[in-house]
Design an enzyme around this catalytic site. Structure first.
Site, PDB file in Angstrom:
ATOM      1  N   CYS A 291       6.354   6.407   4.333  1.00 16.12           N
ATOM      2  CA  CYS A 291       4.875   5.308   3.815  1.00 16.12           C
ATOM      3  C   CYS A 291       4.203   5.757   2.796  1.00 16.12           C
ATOM      4  CB  CYS A 291       4.064   5.451   5.214  1.00 16.12           C
ATOM      5  SG  CYS A 291       5.011   4.695   6.231  1.00 16.12           S
TER       6      CYS A 291
ATOM      7  N   HIS B  96       0.795  -1.611   0.310  1.00 14.60           N
ATOM      8  CA  HIS B  96       0.204   0.138  -0.115  1.00 14.60           C
ATOM      9  C   HIS B  96       0.721   0.838  -0.140  1.00 14.60           C
ATOM     10  CE1 HIS B  96      -0.035   1.279   4.690  1.00 14.60           C
ATOM     11  NE2 HIS B  96       0.193   0.218   4.525  1.00 14.60           N
TER      12      HIS B  96
ATOM     13  N   HIS C   9       4.026  -4.420   4.031  1.00 16.42           N
ATOM     14  CA  HIS C   9       3.743  -5.408   5.651  1.00 16.42           C
ATOM     15  C   HIS C   9       3.014  -6.689   5.156  1.00 16.42           C
ATOM     16  CE1 HIS C   9       3.205  -1.303   7.026  1.00 16.42           C
ATOM     17  NE2 HIS C   9       2.595  -0.990   5.964  1.00 16.42           N
TER      18      HIS C   9
ATOM     19  N   HIS D 115       5.001  -0.188  -0.323  1.00 16.93           N
ATOM     20  CA  HIS D 115       5.995  -0.536   0.192  1.00 16.93           C
ATOM     21  C   HIS D 115       4.706  -1.069   0.728  1.00 16.93           C
ATOM     22  CE1 HIS D 115       3.906   2.456   3.206  1.00 16.93           C
ATOM     23  NE2 HIS D 115       4.133   1.489   4.594  1.00 16.93           N
TER      24      HIS D 115
ATOM     25  N   ASP E 276      -4.958 -10.903  -0.130  1.00 14.20           N
ATOM     26  CA  ASP E 276      -3.651 -11.311   0.343  1.00 14.20           C
ATOM     27  C   ASP E 276      -2.723 -11.072  -1.431  1.00 14.20           C
ATOM     28  OD1 ASP E 276      -1.565 -13.070   0.686  1.00 14.20           O
ATOM     29  OD2 ASP E 276      -2.062 -13.957   0.482  1.00 14.20           O
ATOM     30  N   HIS E 277      -1.549 -10.922  -1.430  1.00 13.38           N
ATOM     31  CA  HIS E 277      -0.563 -10.423  -2.885  1.00 13.38           C
ATOM     32  C   HIS E 277      -0.972  -9.296  -3.082  1.00 13.38           C
ATOM     33  CE1 HIS E 277       1.495 -13.639  -0.164  1.00 13.38           C
ATOM     34  NE2 HIS E 277       2.510 -13.510  -0.455  1.00 13.38           N
TER      35      HIS E 277
ATOM     36  N   GLU F 166       0.367  -4.310  11.890  1.00 12.95           N
ATOM     37  CA  GLU F 166       1.107  -4.105  10.598  1.00 12.95           C
ATOM     38  C   GLU F 166       2.427  -4.302  10.348  1.00 12.95           C
ATOM     39  OE1 GLU F 166      -0.249  -0.273   7.907  1.00 12.95           O
ATOM     40  OE2 GLU F 166       1.178   0.104   9.514  1.00 12.95           O
TER      41      GLU F 166
END
Length: 137
Positions: A33, A14, A39, A37, A77-78, A123
């Site tokens: 941020c 995100h 998490h 990047h 996810d991903h 996170e």
């Protein structure tokens, strides 16, 4: 009243960027941020209720797993949260905002008589937010 909590993991990217702010204001608000990047998130879903007299369970955990997979994990996810996830497209994807949306999506999916009590989204080990059912405060 009892609770049971199940933990899940997913990885996603995100970027914290508010289009209403200037570049300088975004950098001041979000620091590093503002860059894309990722998490390795940890998601905790807590359900409350009384154990069923026959099964002794508040909710059958494979049922909860299927709900979380369908409602949340398959979408995030991903993925790049703001670009790939329709329900996050217009959201500033802070952990606080995302956990609220996860709670709102999961709440109606939990089968009665169980109820969603809390959703906690990590996170990192040092940074998380949680949304708690209003009627349980």
């Amino acid at each position: 009243m009892l609770t049971i909590t199940k933990c899940y993991s997913f990885s996603a990217a995100h970027r914290l960027w508010n289009a209403a702010l200037s570049s300088e204001e975004n950098e001041q608000a979000f620091g590093m941020c503002i860059r894309t990047h990722g998490h390795n998130y940890k998601l905790e879903v807590t359900v409350m209720g009384l154990p069923d007299p026959v099964t002794g369970m508040i909710i059958n955990l494979p049922v909860l797993d299927a709900i979380v997979q369908e409602v949340i994990l398959t979408h995030v996810d991903h993925r790049f949260l703001e670009q790939d996830v329709p329900f996050l497209k217009d959201v500033l994807t802070t952990v606080e905002n995302v956990v609220v949306i996860f709670f709102e999506r999961l709440q109606p999916a939990i089968p009665e008589p169980a109820r969603l009590f809390r959703v906690r989204l990590f996170e990192s080990d040092q940074n998380w937010a949680e949304a708690v059912a209003q009627d349980s405060i």
